[in-house]
Design a protein around this motif. Structure first.
Motif, PDB file in Angstrom:
ATOM      1  N   GLN A 176      41.588  42.409  46.599  1.00 11.16           N
ATOM      2  CA  GLN A 176      42.251  42.632  47.893  1.00 11.16           C
ATOM      3  C   GLN A 176      43.768  42.654  47.743  1.00 11.16           C
ATOM      4  O   GLN A 176      44.454  43.448  48.391  1.00 11.16           O
ATOM      5  CB  GLN A 176      41.846  41.530  48.871  1.00 11.16           C
ATOM      6  N   LYS A 177      44.290  41.810  46.863  1.00 13.67           N
ATOM      7  CA  LYS A 177      45.743  41.710  46.691  1.00 13.67           C
ATOM      8  C   LYS A 177      46.313  42.948  46.006  1.00 13.67           C
ATOM      9  O   LYS A 177      47.378  43.449  46.364  1.00 13.67           O
ATOM     10  CB  LYS A 177      46.075  40.455  45.874  1.00 13.67           C
ATOM     11  N   ASP A 178      45.608  43.455  44.987  1.00 18.04           N
ATOM     12  CA  ASP A 178      46.132  44.556  44.165  1.00 18.04           C
ATOM     13  C   ASP A 178      45.543  45.910  44.525  1.00 18.04           C
ATOM     14  O   ASP A 178      45.738  46.880  43.804  1.00 18.04           O
ATOM     15  CB  ASP A 178      45.857  44.263  42.680  1.00 18.04           C
ATOM     16  N   SER A 179      44.802  45.984  45.625  1.00 21.18           N
ATOM     17  CA  SER A 179      44.079  47.212  45.975  1.00 21.18           C
ATOM     18  C   SER A 179      45.000  48.420  46.074  1.00 21.18           C
ATOM     19  O   SER A 179      46.118  48.342  46.582  1.00 21.18           O
ATOM     20  CB  SER A 179      43.341  47.029  47.299  1.00 21.18           C
ATOM     21  N   THR A 180      44.499  49.555  45.569  1.00 20.47           N
ATOM     22  CA  THR A 180      45.234  50.819  45.658  1.00 20.47           C
ATOM     23  C   THR A 180      44.868  51.594  46.925  1.00 20.47           C
ATOM     24  O   THR A 180      45.436  52.641  47.199  1.00 20.47           O
ATOM     25  CB  THR A 180      44.924  51.709  44.436  1.00 20.47           C
ATOM     26  N   LEU A 181      43.906  51.070  47.706  1.00 19.07           N
ATOM     27  CA  LEU A 181      43.540  51.709  48.966  1.00 19.07           C
ATOM     28  C   LEU A 181      44.465  51.212  50.068  1.00 19.07           C
ATOM     29  O   LEU A 181      45.011  50.111  49.976  1.00 19.07           O
ATOM     30  CB  LEU A 181      42.090  51.373  49.337  1.00 19.07           C
ATOM     31  N   PRO A 182      44.660  51.992  51.151  1.00 19.70           N
ATOM     32  CA  PRO A 182      45.483  51.522  52.276  1.00 19.70           C
ATOM     33  C   PRO A 182      44.806  50.348  52.957  1.00 19.70           C
ATOM     34  O   PRO A 182      43.587  50.165  52.836  1.00 19.70           O
ATOM     35  CB  PRO A 182      45.542  52.744  53.201  1.00 19.70           C
ATOM     36  N   PRO A 183      45.577  49.499  53.688  1.00 20.02           N
ATOM     37  CA  PRO A 183      44.996  48.365  54.397  1.00 20.02           C
ATOM     38  C   PRO A 183      43.919  48.833  55.365  1.00 20.02           C
ATOM     39  O   PRO A 183      43.944  49.982  55.834  1.00 20.02           O
ATOM     40  CB  PRO A 183      46.186  47.764  55.159  1.00 20.02           C
ATOM     41  N   PRO A 184      42.940  47.950  55.696  1.00 18.40           N
ATOM     42  CA  PRO A 184      41.888  48.329  56.640  1.00 18.40           C
ATOM     43  C   PRO A 184      42.477  48.833  57.946  1.00 18.40           C
ATOM     44  O   PRO A 184      43.508  48.362  58.401  1.00 18.40           O
ATOM     45  CB  PRO A 184      41.120  47.009  56.847  1.00 18.40           C
ATOM     46  N   SER A 185      41.806  49.807  58.564  1.00 19.48           N
ATOM     47  CA  SER A 185      42.309  50.450  59.781  1.00 19.48           C
ATOM     48  C   SER A 185      42.395  49.478  60.940  1.00 19.48           C
ATOM     49  O   SER A 185      41.591  48.557  61.068  1.00 19.48           O
ATOM     50  CB  SER A 185      41.375  51.606  60.162  1.00 19.48           C
ATOM     51  N   ASP A 186      43.375  49.699  61.806  1.00 21.09           N
ATOM     52  CA  ASP A 186      43.512  48.885  63.008  1.00 21.09           C
ATOM     53  C   ASP A 186      42.353  49.094  63.979  1.00 21.09           C
ATOM     54  O   ASP A 186      42.188  48.341  64.924  1.00 21.09           O
ATOM     55  CB  ASP A 186      44.814  49.233  63.737  1.00 21.09           C
ATOM     56  N   GLU A 187      41.553  50.144  63.758  1.00 20.59           N
ATOM     57  CA  GLU A 187      40.448  50.414  64.665  1.00 20.59           C
ATOM     58  C   GLU A 187      39.317  49.409  64.492  1.00 20.59           C
ATOM     59  O   GLU A 187      38.441  49.288  65.315  1.00 20.59           O
ATOM     60  CB  GLU A 187      39.900  51.832  64.425  1.00 20.59           C
ATOM     61  N   SER A 188      39.314  48.685  63.369  1.00 18.42           N
ATOM     62  CA  SER A 188      38.249  47.733  63.106  1.00 18.42           C
ATOM     63  C   SER A 188      38.840  46.357  62.896  1.00 18.42           C
ATOM     64  O   SER A 188      39.815  46.196  62.179  1.00 18.42           O
ATOM     65  CB  SER A 188      37.463  48.149  61.854  1.00 18.42           C
ATOM     66  N   ASP A 189      38.239  45.336  63.518  1.00 18.42           N
ATOM     67  CA  ASP A 189      38.777  43.987  63.419  1.00 18.42           C
ATOM     68  C   ASP A 189      38.008  43.120  62.433  1.00 18.42           C
ATOM     69  O   ASP A 189      38.341  41.963  62.230  1.00 18.42           O
ATOM     70  CB  ASP A 189      38.749  43.307  64.800  1.00 18.42           C
ATOM     71  N   SER A 190      36.945  43.624  61.868  1.00 20.43           N
ATOM     72  CA  SER A 190      36.224  42.843  60.873  1.00 20.43           C
ATOM     73  C   SER A 190      35.797  43.772  59.748  1.00 20.43           C
ATOM     74  O   SER A 190      35.511  44.941  59.955  1.00 20.43           O
ATOM     75  CB  SER A 190      35.000  42.167  61.501  1.00 20.43           C
ATOM     76  N   GLY A 191      35.761  43.214  58.558  1.00 18.77           N
ATOM     77  CA  GLY A 191      35.380  44.017  57.410  1.00 18.77           C
ATOM     78  C   GLY A 191      36.561  44.742  56.801  1.00 18.77           C
ATOM     79  O   GLY A 191      37.697  44.619  57.210  1.00 18.77           O
TER      80      GLY A 191
END
Length: 381
Positions: free
Chosen positions: A101-116
């Motif tokens: 989670q700290k070093d992930s190359t993907l963008p942060p989880p979308s604001d459209e979802s509050d879990s997961g």
């Protein structure tokens, strides 16, 4: 029930140990987590094997105690009469998930979802001797493996409600989780985890097994301040800094509503709207640019006295000069904003670097403790 999935992809190896008389090896990798075991195909006669993205999937639910689990990748040389050990990579699962989670190359989880959420990272890992192997089996171990980890997590509200009281037994059972966000707590050390905003409490559950969880009443809050990618909350005289909170504004409004009520949220939203209107107002340079261009009313020159024409020209020049002054001021303002933004970005990068270094130090200490425990257990055996 919340479900976690870890996808492990083995890409290649480099500078692996020699296990055959020919000066090469026939390497393959065994991958083991929880009750599942997999292995890659073998690559003949090479110390730098390349696998065609061999992928293995592991999943578990929230009732799994990941603090006691480790992912093991062990490299072997395939022989007609057996297999020779070439080194292993042992990764405590809770620490691994935190690092992904700290070093992930993907963008942060979308604001459209509050879990997961979903995270991914690819790294080289160095093969190590195994404490479970004999001394001659650990001889000459060398090389690295390139691995990609993809971690995804989904939560269901009913299960989350039940787990809340398992994690925080001090909370009243009528308490209810409203929202939860991935973040970290910044104190003497950086502690990653999850922020749970409830109807009457704030709760933080760390990812790391040795870190401290805590709760406090929303009614005890005395102040909330927005920081760069985070919130500073003072409650009961204690200051809590929640960093790496990518949905900061959303979390702020949820807490504000429970703390001061719907009217405070409405006031905050109204204030933001008024700031937008101010930016786009005709008195502002940007408003002037975006406002419709008015069409001047033309008059016949034959009916316009020369003195009036002269005054009109003076007025036009004056307006042109004012426009130039406004343009210059706006240019200076934009330049100041650019400089301030660069300064904030530099501070952010410096803080992220500091957080990463601190986290790596903490991880090293934890792995050291785990190794010591393993050595003690091996000695007792």
């Amino acid at each position: 029930m919340g479900k976690s999935t870890l996808i492990v992809t083995v890409h290649e190896g480099r500078n692996l140990a020699v296990r055959d008389k020919s000066g090469t090896s026939d390497p393959f990798v065994k991958v083991q987590l929880l009750d599942k075991k997999y292995k890659t195909k073998k690559i003949d006669k090479t110390l730098n094997p390349k696998w065609d993205k061999e992928t293995f999937i592991f999943d578990w639910t929230d009732d799994t105690n990941i603090e006691k689990e480790s992912l093991r990748l062990a490299c072997y040389d395939d022989d007609p009469v057996g297999e020779d050990f070439m080194g292993e990579i042992l990764l405590p699962l809770d620490t691994l998930l935190t690092n992904i989670q700290k070093d992930s190359t993907l963008p942060p989880p979308s604001d459209e979802s509050d879990s997961g959420g979903k995270w991914a990272v690819q790294k080289w890992f160095t093969l190590q001797p195994s404490p479970e192997k004999k001394k001659d089996e650990n001889k000459g171990i060398s090389g690295d493996l390139s691995i990609t980890f993809e971690y995804s997590f989904t939560e269901e509200e009913g299960q989350l409600h039940a787990l809340l009281f398992k994690w925080f037994p001090e909370l009243p059972h009528e308490e209810l989780v409203l929202k939860n966000y991935s973040c970290n707590v910044q104190a003497n050390v950086i502690t990653p985890g999850k922020l749970y905003i409830c109807k009457e409490h704030i709760a933080f559950k760390p990812t790391l097994p040795f870190a401290k969880k805590f709760t406090f009443k929303i009614s005890s809050i005395s102040s909330i301040e927005k920081q760069l990618n985070g919130l500073d909350i003072t409650a009961d005289g204690n200051k809590y800094r929640f960093g790496a909170l990518f949905r900061r504004d959303k979390a702020y409004l949820v807490i504000l509503k429970q703390w001061k009520g719907e009217s405070a949220v409405l006031e905050e939203t109204t204030q933001k709207e008024s700031e937008k209107e101010k930016i786009l107002s005709p008195d502002n340079f940007l408003g002037k640019i975006l406002s419709p261009i008015s069409t001047p009313t033309t008059t016949s020159e034959s009916h316009t006295p020369a003195s009036e024409k002269k005054e009109e020209k003076k007025e036009d020049k004056k307006k042109e000069k004012e426009k130039e002054v406004d343009k210059q001021k706006e240019k200076e303002r934009l330049e100041k904003e650019r400089i301030e933004k660069e300064r904030q970005e530099a501070e952010k990068k410096a803080q992220l670097k500091k957080d990463r270094e601190e986290y790596e130090r903490q991880r090293f200490e934890e792995e050291k403790i785990l190794r010591q425990k393993e050595e003690e257990e091996n000695e007792r055996r």
